[in-house]
Motif scaffolding. Structure first.
Motif, PDB file in Angstrom:
ATOM      1  N   ASP A 941       0.855  -1.191   0.000  1.00 37.00           N
ATOM      2  CA  ASP A 941       0.000   0.000   0.000  1.00 37.00           C
ATOM      3  C   ASP A 941       0.892   1.242   0.000  1.00 37.00           C
ATOM      4  N   GLU A 942       0.861   2.005  -1.106  1.00 33.89           N
ATOM      5  CA  GLU A 942       1.766   3.148  -1.254  1.00 33.89           C
ATOM      6  C   GLU A 942       1.508   4.213  -0.202  1.00 33.89           C
ATOM      7  N   ILE A 943       0.239   4.504   0.110  1.00 33.85           N
ATOM      8  CA  ILE A 943      -0.089   5.562   1.070  1.00 33.85           C
ATOM      9  C   ILE A 943       0.413   5.187   2.462  1.00 33.85           C
ATOM     10  N   LEU A 944       0.123   3.949   2.893  1.00 29.71           N
ATOM     11  CA  LEU A 944       0.569   3.519   4.213  1.00 29.71           C
ATOM     12  C   LEU A 944       2.092   3.442   4.291  1.00 29.71           C
ATOM     13  N   LEU A 945       2.748   3.058   3.181  1.00 33.54           N
ATOM     14  CA  LEU A 945       4.202   3.044   3.161  1.00 33.54           C
ATOM     15  C   LEU A 945       4.761   4.462   3.294  1.00 33.54           C
ATOM     16  N   TYR A 946       4.085   5.430   2.667  1.00 31.28           N
ATOM     17  CA  TYR A 946       4.514   6.823   2.781  1.00 31.28           C
ATOM     18  C   TYR A 946       4.394   7.286   4.235  1.00 31.28           C
ATOM     19  N   ILE A 947       3.237   6.980   4.866  1.00 31.09           N
ATOM     20  CA  ILE A 947       3.042   7.364   6.267  1.00 31.09           C
ATOM     21  C   ILE A 947       4.103   6.724   7.147  1.00 31.09           C
ATOM     22  N   LEU A 948       4.386   5.425   6.913  1.00 34.58           N
ATOM     23  CA  LEU A 948       5.388   4.734   7.712  1.00 34.58           C
ATOM     24  C   LEU A 948       6.766   5.337   7.506  1.00 34.58           C
ATOM     25  N   THR A 949       7.080   5.748   6.266  1.00 32.71           N
ATOM     26  CA  THR A 949       8.376   6.371   5.978  1.00 32.71           C
ATOM     27  C   THR A 949       8.515   7.683   6.741  1.00 32.71           C
ATOM     28  N   GLU A 950       7.441   8.503   6.783  1.00 33.43           N
ATOM     29  CA  GLU A 950       7.470   9.765   7.525  1.00 33.43           C
ATOM     30  C   GLU A 950       7.672   9.509   9.024  1.00 33.43           C
ATOM     31  N   ILE A 951       7.002   8.473   9.527  1.00 32.01           N
ATOM     32  CA  ILE A 951       7.164   8.139  10.950  1.00 32.01           C
ATOM     33  C   ILE A 951       8.593   7.702  11.239  1.00 32.01           C
ATOM     34  N   LEU A 952       9.184   6.896  10.324  1.00 30.95           N
ATOM     35  CA  LEU A 952      10.573   6.485  10.487  1.00 30.95           C
ATOM     36  C   LEU A 952      11.499   7.695  10.526  1.00 30.95           C
ATOM     37  N   THR A 953      11.244   8.637   9.632  1.00 24.62           N
ATOM     38  CA  THR A 953      12.083   9.846   9.584  1.00 24.62           C
ATOM     39  C   THR A 953      11.994  10.612  10.896  1.00 24.62           C
ATOM     40  N   LYS A 954      10.756  10.784  11.411  1.00 25.69           N
ATOM     41  CA  LYS A 954      10.587  11.513  12.665  1.00 25.69           C
ATOM     42  C   LYS A 954      11.223  10.759  13.829  1.00 25.69           C
ATOM     43  N   SER A 955      11.114   9.404  13.830  1.00 19.53           N
ATOM     44  CA  SER A 955      11.687   8.637  14.938  1.00 19.53           C
ATOM     45  C   SER A 955      13.195   8.773  15.010  1.00 19.53           C
ATOM     46  N   GLN A 956      13.844   9.033  13.827  1.00 15.82           N
ATOM     47  CA  GLN A 956      15.288   9.208  13.822  1.00 15.82           C
ATOM     48  C   GLN A 956      15.686  10.523  14.505  1.00 15.82           C
ATOM     49  N   LEU A 957      14.738  11.505  14.510  1.00 12.87           N
ATOM     50  CA  LEU A 957      15.039  12.810  15.082  1.00 12.87           C
ATOM     51  C   LEU A 957      14.802  12.840  16.588  1.00 12.87           C
ATOM     52  N   GLU A 958      14.032  11.889  17.097  1.00 14.09           N
ATOM     53  CA  GLU A 958      13.747  11.830  18.523  1.00 14.09           C
ATOM     54  C   GLU A 958      14.854  11.057  19.249  1.00 14.09           C
ATOM     55  N   ASN A 959      14.999  11.349  20.532  1.00 17.01           N
ATOM     56  CA  ASN A 959      16.015  10.636  21.316  1.00 17.01           C
ATOM     57  C   ASN A 959      15.386   9.581  22.217  1.00 17.01           C
ATOM     58  N   TYR A 960      14.250   9.046  21.814  1.00 16.49           N
ATOM     59  CA  TYR A 960      13.607   7.956  22.530  1.00 16.49           C
ATOM     60  C   TYR A 960      12.825   7.124  21.512  1.00 16.49           C
ATOM     61  N   ASN A 961      12.143   6.105  21.986  1.00 13.70           N
ATOM     62  CA  ASN A 961      11.475   5.168  21.078  1.00 13.70           C
ATOM     63  C   ASN A 961      10.117   5.715  20.633  1.00 13.70           C
TER      64      ASN A 961
END
Length: 1026
Positions: A941-961
C-alpha cells in the motif's frame, strides 16, 4: 487323415470343446475333429503352437467361444502367432464369447471385423488401439432378447472357467456384454458403450479418472467394477443412468470425497464397496435413497464421524455393514434397528469405552424390541433368527466406564447382549479398576433365560491388563483383586501408583523399569511394592518397609538381604525373592508372619550359616511355595537341591596357619596401591579442579576457594543472558535452571524495549544487571549483537569485577585465527564454560553462586516503572491492518486503558477530502508514540508506506522510542523498502503473536522518562477520535 471336401458331408453328432494346453498341433489335426461334430469352444493355454496356416478356417462358422491365455513372463514369446484368425478368410460370425489373457496389442477394428456378433469380451493384459464400440452388433442389445443358444454357450464357457471367474454366480440369463479389463490399457475417450449389459469390470487399469459419460448410453443389469485403480474422484453423474445395477465396486482407489448424489440413481443396488480409499467423511444423502441395499463396505478409510441418522433408511434392507479400520469416534446407532442385519463390523476402529457409553445413551430400547418382532415375523413359522454379529475386536476399549452409570444404561447394554452377539476380543481390556458395568450386567443376566445368550458376549470380555489378571473374565474379578490408579506426591517418577478398592493399601508398581536401587521415599501408607525385573542390586532398610505387606523383588540382581531389612518387614505377608543372586538368607526371616515366600533360582551356598534353612524348608512347605526348587552349592562345588544336602555338608572352613603372602606381601601391596591411587586421585582433582568444585557445590552446597563477596547493589536482574536465536533451546534451559534457584534472570529478547536499537538495549540491560551470561558459539563470533555485547560487558567487568561476566562457548573457539586478544585471554579464566559440557547447568549455577539473589520481589523494577510513567494518555497513536481491527479494539485498547493509557487510531485522525500528506506532519508532531503494525498487505500500500516512511524519519530525530514497530504474520523483509529493512535490522520490533505482546508494549511506553527529559511536552489537543 487329410482333410478333403468329403468331410463336409459327414453327419455331425457332437458339440466339441477343444483345449490346447502347452502343446503343438497342425491345422489338419484340428480339422479331423470336424468329422465327429462341430467345434463350439476352443481354449488355448500356455503358448500352444498351430502349424500350417489355415486360410479356410472350416471350424470358424460353428465356433461359439474362444479363450487364449498365456503368461506374460515369457518375454521372448511371439504372442502374435496365437492370433490365428488374422489369416482366416471368413469371419467368426457364431462367436459370442472372446476371452484374451495375453500380453499383446490388438486393433479394435480387427476385433470387430473378425467377431461381428460378439456378446461377451474379456480382456486381461491386452492393449486396445483405436476406437472400441461395444457390442459390435447393435441389434443384439435391442429389447429383452433371450437367445437360448447364447445363454447355454455362456454357461458352458463359465462352467469350464469357474476358478478364473468366481463371480459367475452373479450373472443373469439376460447377460449380453461383459467387459472385464484386468491390467488392460485403453483410451477412455475412444471407448463407447451402448445398449444393455450384465456386467462391466474395469479393474486394475491404473485409471486416474473415469469419463463422466462412459455409462450414459448403456444400462447395466448386474455389476459395475472400477476397483483397484488410482481414481482420486468420480463425477456425480457417472452412475445416474443405472437403475438396474445391483453391485458397485469402487474399493482400493484413492478417493478422498464422494459426491453427494453419486449413488442417487442406483435404485436397485444391493452392494456398494468403497473400502480401501482415503474418504474422511460420509454425507447422509449418500445412502438416503438406497432403500434396497443389503451390504455397505466403508472399511479402511479415514472416517472419524458419521451423521447421526446415517443408515436410517436402510433398516428394512441392510444385512452387512463394514466400518472397520476407520478412526471412528462414535458408533452409528441405526444399524442396530436393521431387521435383517447379519454382520456389523467395527473392529480396528479406534473405539473406546466412551464410544460404547455414547452408543448406549443414543440407543432406543423400544426400537430394538420392535426390530426383534419384525425380524421374527419375516421368518418362516417356528424358525429362530440367528443373532446379528457385532464385531468390536482390536479397538481401544479398556472397559465400559461406570462414571454416572444409570439403571437405564445398564438395561440398554444387557438388551444389546440379548439381541446381538458382541465380540470384544483383542481389546486392551483393563480389569484392575473399573469393572462395575460388566459385573453388573453379569449379575442381572445370571439365573435368567437370557443368560446363555448374553453370556456369549460377556465371555469376550477377557482381561488383557494387568498381567496378573490376563485371560480372566472381567465379570469374574473380585473387589479384593481390583486397584485403581492414583496420583501421589511421593510416587516415584518411573513408577505407577494404585490404591486397592476395598482397603487403604497403596501399590507402587515399578515392574520392568530400570531402578538399580529402591526409592528412598515412598508414600506413608500401607504399601505393596512391585519391583519385579527392575535391575535392583541392593535393598536398604528404609523406614517405609515397616508399612509393606507385599514385597515383590523377583528377577533382580540382589546379592544380600540384611537382617535390618528383614526386621523392617514386620507386617509383610507375601515376599517374592526368586531369580536373584542371593547366597545367604538372614535367619530372622523365620520370625516374619508370612503367608507366601519364593526363593528358587538363587545361588545359595550350603555352609554352616545356612543349616537352619533346610529344616525351615521341610517344616514350612505351605509357606515357601517353591521349596522343592531351592538349590545350593555344597563344598564339593556341586549344585544340589537344598533339602537333599546332608547336614554334615553344612560346614564353614577355617585355617590357623600363618601365611606370609597373606599377612606380609598382601598388606604391602594393598598399602602401596592405596598410596598410588591417592596420588593419581590428587592429580586428577587438580586437573579437573573446576569440575570438582562444581560437584561440591551441587551436592553439598559448598563454594570453596574462589567465592568472592560483592558489594550490595540494587539491580533489576541478577544476570542478563545474551545470545543468538539459534541457541534459544540451550539458553532457555539455563534460564529456567537459574530461576528455579531463586535468581532474577533477564533475557535479551524478552526484556528489550521496543523501538530502541539492539545496542541501546544491551547497554541498558547490562547496566541494570549484576552479571552478564554471554552465549557465544564459534559460528556466532562475527554476529553484530554478540560483538557489541562482548565489548560492553567486558568494559563493565574490567571496571567492576571479573566475576560479573560469564562466557558459554565452544572448546574450539581458541583455535579461531581472528579472535580478539582480550577475548582469547578471558577464555583462559574460570569464567568460561563449554556449551557441550555434561554439567553445563551446574557450572553456570556455580559461577553465579557468589551473587546474592534479589529479594526485592520485583520492587526495584516497580520503582523504575513508577518513576518513568509521565505520559499524556492522548498522545499514543496506533495503525494496524484491517484483519487486526477486532484484536486492537477488544483486547489491546482495553488492556492499555486499564493502565490509564488511551490509544487513538491514526487512520481516523485524517479529515475526509484533504490530502493526508498535508495533515500528517501536525498529527505526528502532536503524538508521543506511534504503534505501527505491519503485514505484507501494508507493504503493498503506497499511502501507508509513505506514512510509515514519515514516521521512520521523525523517529530518527527523537532521542527515545517514538516508533514501536510491530509485525503481523509472516512479513517478508526482502519486500520492504531499504530504509524500513535497515530499521528492522537494527531496532527491536515485536510480533503480535508474542504471548507478552501487550505487556511489552506497555513497558516500552512507560519506561522512557529519562529519554524524554530534553523534549518539550506540547499541550496542543489532538483532533478527536471520529
Amino acid at each position: 487323415m487329410p482333410f478333403n471336401s468329403s468331410t463336409a458331408n459327414v453327419t455331425r453328432k457332437w458339440n466339441i470343446v477343444l483345449i490346447l494346453d502347452a502343446c503343438s498341433v497342425a491345422v489338419e489335426e484340428i480339422n479331423v475333429m470336424l468329422l465327429f461334430g462341430r467345434i463350439i469352444m476352443l481354449q488355448m493355454f500356455e503358448n500352444p503352437k498351430i502349424f500350417e496356416i489355415d486360410t479356410k478356417c472350416m471350424y470358424a462358422f460353428d465356433l461359439q467361444s474362444l479363450l487364449i491365455q498365456n503368461s506374460c513372463e515369457e518375454k521372448k514369446t511371439d504372442f502374435s502367432n496365437m492370433l490365428f484368425w488374422d489369416t482366416c478368410k471368413q469371419t467368426f460370425s457364431s462367436t459370442i464369447i472372446l476371452s484374451l489373457k495375453i500380453c499383446l496389442d490388438i486393433n479394435s477394428t480387427t476385433l470387430q471385423k473378425r467377431f461381428p456378433n460378439l456378446y461377451t469380451l474379456i480382456l486381461c493384459d491386452v492393449n486396445i488401439h483405436g476406437a472400441l464400440h461395444f457390442p459390435f452388433n447393435k441389434t443384439h442389445t435391442n429389447g429383452e432378447m433371450r437367445d437360448t443358444t447364447i445363454i447355454n454357450t455362456m454357461k458352458l464357457f463359465f462352467d469350464f472357467l469357474q476358478k478364473l471367474y468366481s463371480h459367475y454366480y452373479m450373472f443373469s440369463e439376460t447377460s449380453l456384454i461383459l467387459l472385464n479389463y484386468f491390467n488392460c490399457t485403453i483410451n477412455q475417450n475412444l471407448l463407447y458403450l451402448s445398449g444393455r449389459g450384465d456386467e462391466i469390470r474395469m479393474s486394475s487399469m491404473n485409471n486416474e479418472f473415469m469419463k463422466p459419460v462412459l455409462f450414459r448410453d448403456i444400462v447395466v443389469s448386474t455389476t459395475i467394477d472400477l476397483s483397484y485403480n488410482n481414481l482420486e474422484s468420480v463425477d456425480e453423474g457417472l452412475f445416474q443412468n443405472q437403475p438396474l445395477v445391483k453391485y458397485l465396486y469402487l474399493q482400493n482407489n484413492k478417493l478422498t470425497v464422494l459426491p453427494q448424489n453419486i449413488f442417487k440413481g442406483l435404485r436397485s443396488i444391493l452392494t456398494i464397496d468403497v473400502s480401501g480409499n482415503l474418504i474422511a467423511s460420509i454425507h447422509i444423502d449418500h445412502f438416503q435413497y438406497l432403500t434396497k441395499i443389503e451390504e455397505i463396505d466403508l472399511n479402511d478409510n479415514l472416517i472419524e464421524h458419521l451423521p447421526v441418522n446415517i443408515f436410517k433408511n436402510q433398516t428394512n434392507s441392510l444385512k452387512v455393514l463394514y466400518l472397520y479400520s476407520n478412526p471412528l469416534k462414535d458408533i452409528p446407532v441405526w444399524p442396530f434397528y436393521a431387521t435383517l442385519l447379519n454382520i456389523y463390523h467395527l473392529s480396528d476402529a479406534n473405539l473406546t469405552g466412551q464410544s460404547i457409553v455414547r452408543l448406549l445413551d443414543n440407543l432406543n430400547m423400544l426400537d430394538i424390541s420392535e426390530k426383534e418382532v419384525e425380524t421374527q415375523l419375516a421368518l418362516p413359522l417356528k424358525s429362530q433368527a440367528p443373532l446379528p454379529i457385532v464385531l468390536l475386536y482390536n479397538n481401544d476399549i479398556e472397559t465400559v466406564p461406570s462414571v454416572n452409570v444409570t439403571a437405564l444404561r445398564l438395561n440398554k447394554l444387557l438388551l444389546l447382549m440379548e439381541h446381538f452377539t458382541l465380540n470384544f476380543n483383542g481389546n486392551p481390556l483393563t480389569c484392575n479398576c473399573d469393572t462395575y458395568m460388566i459385573r453388573r450386567i453379569y449379575d442381572m443376566a445370571y439365573g435368567t433365560s437370557q443368560m446363555h445368550i448374553a453370556g456369549i458376549s460377556l465371555n469376550t470380555f477377557q482381561c488383557e491388563h494387568p498381567s496378573e489378571l490376563r485371560g480372566r473374565f472381567m465379570w469374574n474379578i473380585a473387589e479384593s483383586e481390583k486397584y485403581c490408579a492414583v496420583t501421589l506426591k511421593e510416587c516415584p517418577e518411573k513408577c505407577d501408583c494404585f490404591k486397592r478398592t476395598n482397603t487403604d493399601t497403596f501399590i507402587v508398581d515399578c515392574r520392568g523399569r530400570s531402578l538399580v536401587e529402591m526409592p528412598q521415599i515412598l508414600p506413608p501408607y500401607t504399601l505393596e511394592l512391585w519391583f519385579e525385573n527392575t535391575n535392583i542390586s541392593k535393598v536398604s532398610p528404609f523406614s517405609y518397609l515397616e508399612n509393606v505387606t507385599v514385597l515383590n523383588l523377583a528377577s533382580n540382581h540382589i546379592k544380600q538381604m540384611s537382617p535390618l531389612v528383614i526386621n523392617k518387614l514386620s507386617i509383610a505377608r507375601i515376599i517374592y525373592l526368586h531369580s536373584n543372586n542371593l547366597t545367604h538368607l538372614p535367619i530372622q526371616i523365620q520370625a516374619l508372619q508370612l503367608t507366601k515366600l519364593t526363593l528358587s533360582n538363587n545361588p545359595f551356598v550350603c555352609d554352616c550359616t545356612m543349616r537352619w534353612m533346610k529344616t525351615w524348608l521341610l517344616n514350612d512347605e505351605n509357606l515357601i511355595v517353591d521349596w522343592i526348587k531351592v538349590q545350593c552349592l555344597e563344598k564339593s562345588n556341586n549344585i544340589k537341591q537344598l533339602i537333599a544336602v546332608s547336614d554334615s555338608h553344612f560346614v564353614c572352613t577355617t585355617t590357623n596357619n600363618f601365611s606370609v603372602s597373606e599377612h606380609v606381601f598382601l598388606p604391602s601391596i594393598i598399602i602401596g596401591s592405596v598410596v598410588f591411587v591417592l596420588l593419581v586421585l590428587s592429580l586428577i582433582i587438580y586437573i579437573f579442579r573446576f569440575n570438582v568444585k562444581v560437584l561440591l557445590f551441587v551436592y553439598f552446597n559448598i563454594h570453596p576457594f574462589d567465592k568472592k563477596q560483592q558489594k550490595e547493589e540494587t539491580n533489576v536482574y541478577d544476570a542478563i543472558v545474551i545470545y543468538v536465536q539459534e541457541d534459544k533451546e540451550l539458553v532457555e534451559a539455563v534460564i529456567n535452571h537459574l530461576r528455579k534457584r531463586g535468581y532474577e534472570i533477564g533475557d535479551l529478547y524478552m526484556h528489550s524495549l521496543i523501538g530502541y536499537t539492539w545496542i541501546e538495549n544491551i547497554e541498558k540491560l547490562i547496566a541494570c544487571s549484576k552479571s552478564v551470561i554471554l552465549c557465544m558459539p564459534v559460528d556466532a563470533i562475527d554476529d553484530k549483537i554478540i560483538q557489541a555485547a562482548w565489548n560492553i560487558a567486558y568494559d563493565k567487568c574490567i571496571a567492576s569485577s571479573i566475576k560479573s561476566l560469564f562466557l558459554i562457548t565452544d572448546k574450539t573457539i581458541q583455535k579461531q585465527k581472528n579472535l580478539d586478544e582480550s577475548l582469547r585471554l578471558f577464555i583462559r579464566s574460570n569464567n568460561c564454560v563449554d556449551r557441550h559440557a555434561r554439567l553445563l547447568l551446574e557450572k553456570v549455577d556455580y559461577l553465579i553462586a557468589n551473587l546474592t539473589p534479589n529479594n526485592n520481589n520485583g520492587n526495584a523494577e516497580a520503582d523504575i516503572e513508577e518513576q518513568c510513567i509521565d505520559i499524556d494518555p492522548k498522545r499514543i497513536l496506533v495503525s494496524y491492518p484491517d484483519e487486526l481491527h477486532l484484536y486492537v479494539k477488544n483486547k489491546m485498547m482495553p488492556f492499555l486503558l486499564e493502565r490509564n493509557l488511551t490509544m487513538k487510531v491514526l487512520d481516523l485522525l485524517f479529515t475526509v477530502g484533504i490530502d493526508k500528506r498535508e495533515e500528517l506532519p501536525d498529527i505526528l508532531e502532536a503524538a508521543d508514540f506511534v504503534i505501527f503494525i505491519v503485514n505484507n498487505e501494508i507493504l503493498n500500500d503506497e499511502i501507508l508506506l509513505y506514512i510509515l516512511t514519515e514516521i521512520l524519519t521523525k523517529s530518527q530525530l527523537e532521542n527515545y522510542n517514538y516508533l514501536l514497530l510491530c509485525t503481523s504474520g509472516q512479513v517478508c523483509v526482502e519486500n520492504m523498502p531499504k530504509d524500513l529493512s535497515k530499521y528492522v535490522e537494527n531496532y527491536v520490533t515485536i510480533s503480535t503473536n508474542d504471548i507478552n505482546f501487550e505487556d511489552r508494549i506497555f513497558e516500552s511506553i512507560t519506561q522512557i522518562k529519562q529519554r524524554k527529559e530534553t523534549r518539550e511536552i506540547h499541550d496542543a489537543e489532538m483532533i478527536p477520535l471520529l
